[in-house]
Design a protein around this motif. Structure first.
Motif, mmCIF file in Angstrom:
data_model
loop_
_atom_site.group_PDB
_atom_site.id
_atom_site.type_symbol
_atom_site.label_atom_id
_atom_site.label_comp_id
_atom_site.label_asym_id
_atom_site.label_seq_id
_atom_site.Cartn_x
_atom_site.Cartn_y
_atom_site.Cartn_z
ATOM 1 N N PHE A 35 -82.803 -49.786 58.046
ATOM 2 C CA PHE A 35 -83.567 -49.288 56.914
ATOM 3 C C PHE A 35 -82.930 -47.996 56.427
ATOM 4 O O PHE A 35 -82.760 -47.055 57.196
ATOM 5 C CB PHE A 35 -85.024 -49.016 57.311
ATOM 6 C CG PHE A 35 -85.865 -48.608 56.129
ATOM 7 C CD1 PHE A 35 -86.246 -49.550 55.194
ATOM 8 C CD2 PHE A 35 -86.236 -47.300 55.942
ATOM 9 C CE1 PHE A 35 -86.997 -49.189 54.097
ATOM 10 C CE2 PHE A 35 -86.990 -46.922 54.848
ATOM 11 C CZ PHE A 35 -87.368 -47.884 53.931
ATOM 12 N N ALA A 44 -88.422 -48.966 42.549
ATOM 13 C CA ALA A 44 -89.789 -49.062 43.059
ATOM 14 C C ALA A 44 -90.808 -48.625 42.030
ATOM 15 O O ALA A 44 -91.982 -48.893 42.161
ATOM 16 C CB ALA A 44 -89.943 -48.207 44.304
ATOM 17 N N GLN A 45 -90.340 -47.966 40.993
ATOM 18 C CA GLN A 45 -91.284 -47.418 40.025
ATOM 19 C C GLN A 45 -92.017 -48.516 39.271
ATOM 20 O O GLN A 45 -93.104 -48.317 38.787
ATOM 21 C CB GLN A 45 -90.525 -46.528 39.028
ATOM 22 C CG GLN A 45 -91.393 -45.641 38.190
ATOM 23 C CD GLN A 45 -92.162 -44.651 39.040
ATOM 24 O OE1 GLN A 45 -91.808 -44.399 40.167
ATOM 25 N NE2 GLN A 45 -93.227 -44.105 38.492
ATOM 26 N N GLN A 135 -100.409 -42.150 41.063
ATOM 27 C CA GLN A 135 -99.185 -41.339 40.949
ATOM 28 C C GLN A 135 -99.460 -39.842 41.016
ATOM 29 O O GLN A 135 -98.726 -39.044 40.424
ATOM 30 C CB GLN A 135 -98.406 -41.684 39.691
ATOM 31 C CG GLN A 135 -97.905 -43.118 39.661
ATOM 32 C CD GLN A 135 -96.947 -43.382 38.533
ATOM 33 O OE1 GLN A 135 -96.048 -42.592 38.289
ATOM 34 N NE2 GLN A 135 -97.149 -44.496 37.848
ATOM 35 N N ALA A 136 -100.501 -39.494 41.729
ATOM 36 C CA ALA A 136 -100.765 -38.061 41.901
ATOM 37 C C ALA A 136 -99.653 -37.456 42.733
ATOM 38 O O ALA A 136 -99.260 -38.010 43.749
ATOM 39 C CB ALA A 136 -102.111 -37.874 42.587
ATOM 40 N N HIS A 137 -99.151 -36.358 42.298
ATOM 41 C CA HIS A 137 -98.128 -35.682 43.091
ATOM 42 C C HIS A 137 -98.003 -34.230 42.689
ATOM 43 O O HIS A 137 -98.316 -33.845 41.560
ATOM 44 C CB HIS A 137 -96.773 -36.382 42.948
ATOM 45 C CG HIS A 137 -96.227 -36.376 41.551
ATOM 46 N ND1 HIS A 137 -96.570 -37.330 40.616
ATOM 47 C CD2 HIS A 137 -95.351 -35.546 40.938
ATOM 48 C CE1 HIS A 137 -95.924 -37.088 39.481
ATOM 49 N NE2 HIS A 137 -95.178 -36.002 39.655
ATOM 50 N N ARG B 93 -98.071 -43.632 46.520
ATOM 51 C CA ARG B 93 -96.988 -42.917 45.850
ATOM 52 C C ARG B 93 -96.884 -41.506 46.414
ATOM 53 O O ARG B 93 -97.845 -40.964 46.956
ATOM 54 C CB ARG B 93 -97.229 -42.864 44.346
ATOM 55 C CG ARG B 93 -97.113 -44.235 43.697
ATOM 56 C CD ARG B 93 -97.467 -44.179 42.235
ATOM 57 N NE ARG B 93 -97.383 -45.487 41.624
ATOM 58 C CZ ARG B 93 -96.287 -45.993 41.070
ATOM 59 N NH1 ARG B 93 -95.185 -45.282 41.056
ATOM 60 N NH2 ARG B 93 -96.282 -47.190 40.551
ATOM 61 N N VAL B 94 -95.689 -40.957 46.266
ATOM 62 C CA VAL B 94 -95.419 -39.661 46.874
ATOM 63 C C VAL B 94 -96.186 -38.572 46.127
ATOM 64 O O VAL B 94 -95.986 -38.359 44.926
ATOM 65 C CB VAL B 94 -93.910 -39.355 46.842
ATOM 66 C CG1 VAL B 94 -93.645 -37.954 47.375
ATOM 67 C CG2 VAL B 94 -93.152 -40.382 47.655
ATOM 68 N N LEU B 104 -88.576 -37.848 43.979
ATOM 69 C CA LEU B 104 -89.459 -38.832 44.587
ATOM 70 C C LEU B 104 -90.903 -38.652 44.169
ATOM 71 O O LEU B 104 -91.746 -39.494 44.486
ATOM 72 C CB LEU B 104 -89.363 -38.739 46.121
ATOM 73 C CG LEU B 104 -87.992 -38.992 46.719
ATOM 74 C CD1 LEU B 104 -88.028 -38.764 48.229
ATOM 75 C CD2 LEU B 104 -87.540 -40.412 46.441
ATOM 76 N N GLY B 106 -94.364 -38.848 42.784
ATOM 77 C CA GLY B 106 -95.096 -39.887 42.079
ATOM 78 C C GLY B 106 -94.515 -41.268 42.231
ATOM 79 O O GLY B 106 -94.995 -42.206 41.606
ATOM 80 N N ARG B 107 -93.497 -41.399 43.035
ATOM 81 C CA ARG B 107 -92.850 -42.708 43.168
ATOM 82 C C ARG B 107 -93.314 -43.421 44.429
ATOM 83 O O ARG B 107 -93.804 -42.814 45.369
ATOM 84 C CB ARG B 107 -91.332 -42.548 43.221
ATOM 85 C CG ARG B 107 -90.736 -42.068 41.927
ATOM 86 C CD ARG B 107 -89.237 -41.889 42.083
ATOM 87 N NE ARG B 107 -88.637 -41.423 40.847
ATOM 88 C CZ ARG B 107 -88.178 -42.220 39.902
ATOM 89 N NH1 ARG B 107 -88.247 -43.517 40.051
ATOM 90 N NH2 ARG B 107 -87.638 -41.726 38.798
ATOM 91 N N LEU B 108 -93.103 -44.719 44.388
ATOM 92 C CA LEU B 108 -93.355 -45.513 45.586
ATOM 93 C C LEU B 108 -92.132 -45.436 46.476
ATOM 94 O O LEU B 108 -91.007 -45.599 46.004
ATOM 95 C CB LEU B 108 -93.612 -46.968 45.210
ATOM 96 C CG LEU B 108 -94.977 -47.308 44.628
ATOM 97 C CD1 LEU B 108 -94.960 -48.748 44.137
ATOM 98 C CD2 LEU B 108 -96.071 -47.132 45.660
ATOM 99 N N LEU B 109 -92.355 -45.174 47.738
ATOM 100 C CA LEU B 109 -91.247 -45.213 48.679
ATOM 101 C C LEU B 109 -91.079 -46.651 49.146
ATOM 102 O O LEU B 109 -92.052 -47.299 49.524
ATOM 103 C CB LEU B 109 -91.529 -44.327 49.891
ATOM 104 C CG LEU B 109 -91.402 -42.833 49.695
ATOM 105 C CD1 LEU B 109 -91.674 -42.123 51.007
ATOM 106 C CD2 LEU B 109 -90.031 -42.450 49.197
ATOM 107 N N PRO B 110 -89.893 -47.160 49.105
ATOM 108 C CA PRO B 110 -89.674 -48.514 49.620
ATOM 109 C C PRO B 110 -89.698 -48.498 51.146
ATOM 110 O O PRO B 110 -88.671 -48.429 51.799
ATOM 111 C CB PRO B 110 -88.294 -48.878 49.072
ATOM 112 C CG PRO B 110 -87.625 -47.573 48.891
ATOM 113 C CD PRO B 110 -88.667 -46.561 48.585
ATOM 114 N N LEU B 111 -90.902 -48.546 51.668
ATOM 115 C CA LEU B 111 -91.054 -48.429 53.109
ATOM 116 C C LEU B 111 -90.732 -49.746 53.804
ATOM 117 O O LEU B 111 -90.851 -50.818 53.206
ATOM 118 C CB LEU B 111 -92.490 -48.024 53.437
ATOM 119 C CG LEU B 111 -92.883 -46.633 52.966
ATOM 120 C CD1 LEU B 111 -94.356 -46.390 53.234
ATOM 121 C CD2 LEU B 111 -92.053 -45.571 53.657
ATOM 122 N N PRO B 112 -90.330 -49.667 55.060
ATOM 123 C CA PRO B 112 -90.105 -50.892 55.823
ATOM 124 C C PRO B 112 -91.396 -51.702 55.926
ATOM 125 O O PRO B 112 -92.505 -51.151 55.845
ATOM 126 C CB PRO B 112 -89.684 -50.384 57.208
ATOM 127 C CG PRO B 112 -89.354 -48.959 57.032
ATOM 128 C CD PRO B 112 -90.070 -48.471 55.842
#
Lengths: 459, 473
Positions: A35, A44-45, A135-137, B93-94, B104, B106-112
């Motif tokens: 990985f 991924a967005q 999408q809170a960050h 999302r982050v 990164l 607000g993005r989705l992390l491509p997690l395993p």
């Protein structure tokens, strides 16, 4: 044994195979799943999960009477909520901390807000969140943690943040980019109506703060090369707005960079971009909440000096291009504040409060302050000030009246709550309670802004 | 181990075998040790990560309740945990990256896939190609309300380095051990092969005709036993060769004497143009003697043949003696020799009755020959220690101890009183000895205190269990 010539080699072969297999198996590299994805996130967005944060107990909201009024972001018990006037749905967007100063993006899709980490200064890191809570960050990568001024582009989901080393552009995706670096921290700025440029000021370094020169610049956010528009010797600049027609910049000049002078009122200017000399518009306090533009670009504002709100405050309509003013008479014995143009520019709404005179700098008794607050009455009038009339149905203690998009309603603050009045039926309804923790109703000599606690996207 | 050919020496076979075995053992042990060690390290690391994320979750939750900057909290907690902390919102999302990577946000992390469940606490270790990375996630709860989850990412390059180093060291150690074992194998093989080489040399010399060979009796038990066996065999072969030579010489000598007599008689007859009766009688005697000698030689040759078989049957010693007495009695009577027979009961032996009869006849004949006229021959049978003793005592002249030791040797005859003139071939007792040997028995000679020779024929008796179920001859 009869078959030993076959069995023995077979057994030897099996044994050797077993040993070799065991050796290979035991000495193979450690089989960990592969990985390596932290860098590859762009794809991924597109995946959008519609998971909302867990709900706390929803605040009491009158969604029915807000129907069709767009979206209202508000703070309740430190949490950020959105009331959708179309769906009448209340959605909790945050589930932690103390949110403050929500601001809608131009399309009503995003909200920016501060997450207060210092309750005394009400400062903290900037956060972005979509209207549905996804999408809170936290906006990271900005210098320092104190964000005082931020503003969405009027045409895109880009946020300008004034930080301790200049202006930064923050998009809803990606890394913040520093647009300009300024020698002074927290420069004032404003967006151009087309969202392509920014205006900002810098204060040139000087040993004596009162003799610093300020420069007024504009910069195209794509080209990035600043253009100096104005230099003010020994005088500070505080930008207010870019004219709706894009022709000029409206700003205050701060003599000697004096905060004390500023508090008592300074001159408001307009610098036409095709002219190097600014034009004096009026003189007043530096509250942007007191500025309202008509569709034709007329500026409705409060003029008058003295920091106290209850003295010398009246409304004026200014043409920024010509500098012509139209003074609007106050109700007798009252000052006029918190003005706002109707969407069609034909009417205005404002608050009239008892004129206590400039000798009153405070209230010895709390009841006296309450009495004055209770004198704050909602008025509407024609754009020229004629036909002024109070709306007593709205009650007393009115703050920040704001016209709805349809021009038939006015949203205002009263008793730390948001109310809406239908000016045709004269029906008043409370929409929701605000989370204002202002124990001190005195504000700054009578001025209180509730922008920290709600933001209205009229749709 | 199966070798392709026999061209490799024992030394190199052993050395290679030891090296190969030690390499295989090293590989197995190294692999097992590394696997075991790493499995434990991984499990330990996962426990640490889970423990860390639990502490981080509590601390981070408290920091949010305390209105601390989430990004700073994530950074500090990540530093204390030796990793990078992400706060992922309920939409996964982050929200905050402890490293401040704004790309990164607000993005989705491509997690395993193992970490896709946002409501589960989980940890796993992955290979990123350049390093090992531990991913640990746990739900985040703020004031008992779910607020997404925390993701802790830890670089385990030190663990990977430890793994690589452990494997390298074990392989290096295993290689050194293999070399040492191979060297020891060469030394051991050398010590094992040297006696074999010496033995091979001795055998080759024996093949070349040099029968008197011996090899040093050194080395392991097996090589010592082999050397001793070889030395015994070589001594035996040399002795047999010596006996063979002596036998041939004696046989030639014994044959030459009657042949010479026959030649003289023949020449005399030829010169005299005819033979008188005396000469003819002498001619016949010599021919008879020559015939007996040849018969005895043939008999010995048969007995010497390793493939010679006898027919063994149960038989009573008394019967054997009676038959022999019946045969020898006329001869003894001719010489007025008295036969005194003493029996101590029924003794059952197993053997070939014909050959044992011949042996007993030979001994008795010998006794008759050497017993003077009017003498006495005492014959006795007795059972001692599961052995049947047939004892024949004559009253002939006494025998010195030196002569006793030589009796039974082929062509040996006492030179004094028991001389060749008595008419023997010198092979009779040798034949008896061989017959008894075939019956696993012995032939002994004793000197009688009152003169004469005592001959003891010793034959194993049949066991009692067998004796009850057999029919005797």
């Amino acid at each position: 044994m009869k078959n030993s010539r076959f069995i023995r080699p077979a057994m030897r072969g099996a044994a050797m195979s077993g040993i070799i297999t065991a050796v290979i198996w035991l000495n193979q590299p450690l089989q960990l799943p592969f990985f390596n994805q932290l860098d590859a996130t762009a794809h991924a967005q597109s995946v959008d999960t519609e998971q909302a944060p867990s709900l706390s107990e929803l605040p009491g909201v009158n969604a029915i009477d807000f129907k069709g009024q767009g979206k209202l972001a508000f703070i309740s018990k430190g949490l950020l909520y959105v009331l959708d006037g179309n769906t009448k749905e209340v959605k909790q967007l945050t589930e932690f901390g103390s949110a403050l100063k929500p601001v809608w993006s131009h399309d009503g899709e995003w909200l920016a807000f501060k997450l207060v980490t210092d309750k005394n200064s009400k400062t903290g890191p900037l956060w972005l969140i979509r209207k549905d809570g996804t999408q809170a960050h936290q906006v990271q990568g900005l210098p320092g943690a104190v964000m005082t001024q931020f503003s969405w582009s009027p045409t895109s989901n880009t946020l300008t943040v004034s930080s301790e080393d200049g202006l930064w552009l923050v998009s809803t995706e990606g890394t913040p980019v520093q647009l300009v670096k300024t020698p002074n921290p927290f420069p004032s700025f404003c967006w151009s109506p087309d969202g392509k440029s920014l205006a900002y000021n810098i204060s040139l370094p000087n040993e004596k703060t009162d003799t610093r020169d300020d420069h007024l610049f504009t910069v195209e956010i794509d080209a990035g090369k600043p253009v100096k528009r104005l230099q003010t010797p020994d005088t500070g600049i505080k930008l207010a707005e870019w004219q709706p027609d894009g022709k000029g910049l409206i700003f205050w000049q701060i003599p000697l960079h004096s905060a004390s002078i500023t508090a008592d009122g300074v001159s408001l200017y307009c610098l036409q971009l095709d002219n190097s000399q600014p034009k004096l518009l009026t003189t007043g306090l530096t509250y942007k909440e007191w500025h309202s533009f008509s569709p034709e670009g007329q500026l409705l504002t409060v003029e008058g000096v003295d920091r106290v709100v209850w003295a010398n405050k009246s409304l004026t309509v200014v043409n920024p291009n010509s500098g012509q003013q139209q003074h609007i008479a106050n109700p007798n014995g009252y000052v006029a504040i918190d003005p706002h143009f109707s969407p069609d520019g034909k009417n205005i709404a404002y608050v009239a409060a008892r004129n206590l005179g400039s000798d009153v700098w405070g209230f010895g008794k709390k009841d006296a302050l309450k009495d004055w607050i209770n004198s704050r009455t909602l008025y509407i009038a024609s754009a020229d000030g004629s036909n002024a009339r109070a709306l007593p149905v709205a009650g007393q203690g009115i703050y920040q009246p704001t016209w709805s998009k349809d021009g038939r309603h006015i949203l205002f603050v009263k008793n730390k709550a948001l109310w809406i009045v239908n000016i045709e039926g004269l029906k008043v309804e409370k929409i929701l309670d605000l989370d204002s923790d202002q124990e001190e109703e005195f504000g700054f000599y009578g001025f209180i802004s509730y922008e920290d606690y709600f933001s209205w996207y009229k749709g | 181990m199966c070798w392709p050919s026999s061209k490799y020496s024992l030394r190199w076979r052993l050395a290679f075998s030891y090296a190969a075995v030690s390499m295989v053992v090293t590989a197995l042990l190294t692999g097992m040790a590394v696997q075991t060690s790493m499995n434990k390290s991984m499990a330990s690391q996962k426990e640490k990560s889970l423990s860390s994320i639990a502490g981080i979750e509590a601390a981070f939750s408290n920091s949010l309740i305390s209105s601390l900057d989430p990004a700073k909290s994530a950074k500090q907690l990540g530093l204390s945990a030796g990793g990078r902390i992400f706060w992922l919102g309920p939409d996964d999302r982050v929200r905050v990256d402890g490293y401040g990577d704004t790309s990164l946000s607000g993005r989705l992390l491509p997690l395993p896939s193992q970490l896709q469940n946002p409501t589960a606490t989980n940890t796993d270790i992955f290979d990123s190609g350049e390093s090992w990375i531990a991913y640990t996630t746990t739900p985040l709860r703020i004031k008992e309300k779910s607020s997404g989850r925390l993701l802790l990412i830890q670089d385990l390059s030190s663990l990977r380095h430890e793994y690589d180093e452990l494997r390298q060291r074990l392989w290096l150690l295993g290689g050194m051990v293999s070399i040492i074992i191979a060297a020891l194998g060469i030394l051991l093989a050398d010590s094992m092969s040297r006696p074999l080489e010496e033995l091979t040399g001795a055998i080759e010399r024996v093949q070349a005709g040099k029968l008197k060979q011996s090899v040093p009796v050194t080395g392991s038990l097996e090589t010592v036993a082999l050397a001793e066996a070889f030395n015994k065999m070589a001594a035996r072969v040399a002795s047999l060769d010596e006996q063979r030579r002596a036998f041939i010489a004696d046989a030639a000598h014994e044959l030459r004497t009657p042949l010479a007599s026959l030649q003289v008689l023949a020449e005399g007859i030829n010169q005299n143009a005819g033979a008188n009766p005396k000469e003819l009688n002498a001619f016949v005697r010599q021919t008879d003697r020559l015939s007996r000698l040849v018969n005895s030689l043939l008999l010995l040759a048969r007995l010497d043949n390793p493939e010679f078989h006898i027919t063994k049957v149960p038989l009573l010693v008394t019967n054997l003696i009676e038959e022999a007495i019946w045969v020898i009695k006329p001869l003894a009577a001719e010489r007025q020799i008295k036969l005194n027979i003493e029996s101590s009961g029924e003794i059952l032996i197993v053997g070939d009755p014909d050959w044992l009869h011949r042996a007993l006849i030979n001994v008795l004949s010998n006794a008759v020959y050497y017993t003077p006229v009017g003498g006495l021959i005492h014959l006795k049978a007795e059972l001692k220690h599961s052995l049947a003793y047939i004892i024949i005592k004559d009253s002939g002249p006494g025998v010195s101890p030196e002569v006793l030791a030589q009796l039974g040797t082929r062509f040996y005859r006492p030179t004094a009183a028991r001389e060749r003139s008595s008419g023997g071939t010198g092979l009779g007792l040798s034949i008896v000895k061989e017959i008894l040997n075939i019956h696993k028995g012995q032939l002994e000679f004793l000197s009688s205190p009152d003169g004469g020779l005592i001959v003891r024929m010793i034959i194993p008796v049949i066991s009692s269990e067998v004796s009850n179920s057999v029919t005797t001859l």
